[in-house]
Design an enzyme around this catalytic site. Structure first.
Site, PDB file in Angstrom:
ATOM      1  N   ASN A   1       0.830  -1.211   0.000  1.00  0.00           N
ATOM      2  CA  ASN A   1       0.000   0.000   0.000  1.00  0.00           C
ATOM      3  C   ASN A   1       0.861   1.255   0.000  1.00  0.00           C
ATOM      4  O   ASN A   1       1.928   1.299   0.612  1.00  0.00           O
ATOM      5  CB  ASN A   1      -1.012   0.000   1.161  1.00  0.00           C
ATOM      6  CG  ASN A   1      -0.408  -0.219   2.530  1.00  0.00           C
ATOM      7  OD1 ASN A   1       0.499  -1.037   2.699  1.00  0.00           O
ATOM      8  ND2 ASN A   1      -0.897   0.495   3.523  1.00  0.00           N
TER       9      ASN A   1
ATOM     10  N   GLU B   1      -3.321  -4.520  -2.813  1.00  0.00           N
ATOM     11  CA  GLU B   1      -3.909  -5.451  -3.783  1.00  0.00           C
ATOM     12  C   GLU B   1      -4.050  -4.802  -5.154  1.00  0.00           C
ATOM     13  O   GLU B   1      -3.794  -5.413  -6.185  1.00  0.00           O
ATOM     14  CB  GLU B   1      -5.295  -5.920  -3.304  1.00  0.00           C
ATOM     15  CG  GLU B   1      -5.287  -6.721  -2.015  1.00  0.00           C
ATOM     16  CD  GLU B   1      -5.414  -5.857  -0.766  1.00  0.00           C
ATOM     17  OE1 GLU B   1      -4.939  -4.696  -0.756  1.00  0.00           O
ATOM     18  OE2 GLU B   1      -5.993  -6.358   0.216  1.00  0.00           O
TER      19      GLU B   1
ATOM     20  N   GLU C   1       0.452   5.309   0.551  1.00  0.00           N
ATOM     21  CA  GLU C   1      -0.460   6.339   1.048  1.00  0.00           C
ATOM     22  C   GLU C   1      -0.067   7.728   0.546  1.00  0.00           C
ATOM     23  O   GLU C   1       0.976   7.905  -0.078  1.00  0.00           O
ATOM     24  CB  GLU C   1      -0.503   6.287   2.588  1.00  0.00           C
ATOM     25  CG  GLU C   1      -1.038   4.944   3.064  1.00  0.00           C
ATOM     26  CD  GLU C   1      -1.219   4.855   4.575  1.00  0.00           C
ATOM     27  OE1 GLU C   1      -0.724   5.733   5.313  1.00  0.00           O
ATOM     28  OE2 GLU C   1      -1.859   3.875   5.007  1.00  0.00           O
TER      29      GLU C   1
ATOM     30  N   CYS D   1      -4.330   0.808  -2.185  1.00  0.00           N
ATOM     31  CA  CYS D   1      -4.135  -0.440  -1.442  1.00  0.00           C
ATOM     32  C   CYS D   1      -3.132  -1.346  -2.159  1.00  0.00           C
ATOM     33  O   CYS D   1      -2.976  -1.302  -3.387  1.00  0.00           O
ATOM     34  CB  CYS D   1      -5.456  -1.200  -1.340  1.00  0.00           C
ATOM     35  SG  CYS D   1      -6.706  -0.410  -0.334  1.00  0.00           S
TER      36      CYS D   1
ATOM     37  N   CYS E   1     -10.923  -2.974  -3.513  1.00  0.00           N
ATOM     38  CA  CYS E   1     -10.013  -3.997  -4.050  1.00  0.00           C
ATOM     39  C   CYS E   1     -10.800  -5.199  -4.553  1.00  0.00           C
ATOM     40  O   CYS E   1     -10.470  -5.776  -5.595  1.00  0.00           O
ATOM     41  CB  CYS E   1      -9.004  -4.423  -2.988  1.00  0.00           C
ATOM     42  SG  CYS E   1      -7.754  -3.148  -2.682  1.00  0.00           S
TER      43      CYS E   1
ATOM     44  N   CYS F   1     -10.297  -4.849   0.992  1.00  0.00           N
ATOM     45  CA  CYS F   1     -11.404  -3.888   1.127  1.00  0.00           C
ATOM     46  C   CYS F   1     -12.340  -3.997  -0.082  1.00  0.00           C
ATOM     47  O   CYS F   1     -12.035  -4.658  -1.078  1.00  0.00           O
ATOM     48  CB  CYS F   1     -10.851  -2.467   1.265  1.00  0.00           C
ATOM     49  SG  CYS F   1     -10.306  -1.759  -0.297  1.00  0.00           S
TER      50      CYS F   1
HETATM   51  N1  THU Z   1      -5.227  -1.246   2.763  1.00  0.00           N
HETATM   52  C1  THU Z   1      -4.770  -2.108   1.814  1.00  0.00           C
HETATM   53  O1  THU Z   1      -3.628  -1.976   1.319  1.00  0.00           O
HETATM   54  N2  THU Z   1      -5.576  -3.120   1.428  1.00  0.00           N
HETATM   55  C2  THU Z   1      -6.835  -3.318   1.895  1.00  0.00           C
HETATM   56  O2  THU Z   1      -7.561  -4.147   1.374  1.00  0.00           O
HETATM   57  C3  THU Z   1      -7.312  -2.543   3.033  1.00  0.00           C
HETATM   58  C4  THU Z   1      -6.528  -1.342   3.380  1.00  0.00           C
HETATM   59  C5  THU Z   1      -4.373  -0.116   3.152  1.00  0.00           C
HETATM   60  C6  THU Z   1      -4.892   1.218   2.718  1.00  0.00           C
HETATM   61  C7  THU Z   1      -4.262   2.142   3.728  1.00  0.00           C
HETATM   62  O3  THU Z   1      -2.965   2.482   3.267  1.00  0.00           O
HETATM   63  C8  THU Z   1      -4.128   1.279   4.970  1.00  0.00           C
HETATM   64  O4  THU Z   1      -4.254  -0.056   4.541  1.00  0.00           O
HETATM   65  C9  THU Z   1      -5.172   1.569   6.043  1.00  0.00           C
HETATM   66  O5  THU Z   1      -6.457   1.516   5.522  1.00  0.00           O
END
Ligand code: THU
Length: 160
Positions: free
Chosen positions: A62, A75, A64, A73, A115, A112
């Protein structure tokens, strides 16, 4: 009036060691790439590893952003990367792991909603299921034989 019911099925494993060596290897690559997460805001690191039918492994973590919705994310970083480099390849398996810098994640952490929708697009495109394995930092691993278990009643191109 009538009701419909949609069932999702998952296989659960007490530990990663219960799974075959190829899945352990894939998950271990997800653990490695999880360390590359850029997560200064959430301190929540996610790693994803894809095994393609051409034998390649594509990774993502991920990423940000100070403008929060601009981040992505793990995925989707991984599947968009795979689609960009190997557009003809099918995704066979996906391993996902998530860990927090502030507390240990012991439960399987599923992808999530955004994704799931993005993974669904590729499963529909390639016309074969993607096996999805997900876990926290330690503990149980869940396996879904297809994205469909994670996103029943999905929106897809047939509605357009
Ligand atoms: N995140 C993911 O990388 N994948 C997911 O399916 C859920 C959330 C990341 C996004 C963000 O950078 C951090 O986790 C907190 O939500």
């Amino acid at each position: 009036m009538k009701e419909i019911s949609i069932t999702s099925t998952f296989t659960t494993y007490d530990t990663l060691q219960e799974l075959s060596q190829d899945i352990q290897d894939l998950m271990n690559q997800a653990v490695e790439v999880r360390k590359n997460a850029y997560a200064p805001y959430s301190q929540f690191r996610v790693g994803a590893a894809l095994l393609l039918d051409n034998g390649k492994i594509v990774l993502g973590s991920n990423q940000e952003n100070a403008a929060y919705p601009s981040g992505l994310c793990a995925e989707r970083v991984a599947i968009f990367h795979a689609g960009s480099i190997y557009p003809e390849a099918k995704i066979l398996k996906m391993a996902i792991t998530a860990a927090s810098d502030t507390n240990q994640t012991t439960a399987p952490i599923p992808p999530c909603g955004s994704c799931r929708q993005s993974i669904a697009e590729y499963e529909i495109k390639q016309e074969t299921p993607i096996e999805i394995f997900f876990m926290g930092e330690i503990g149980e691993v869940y396996k879904s034989a297809s994205l469909k278990n994670l996103l029943p009643f999905m929106f897809d191109k047939k509605f357009l």
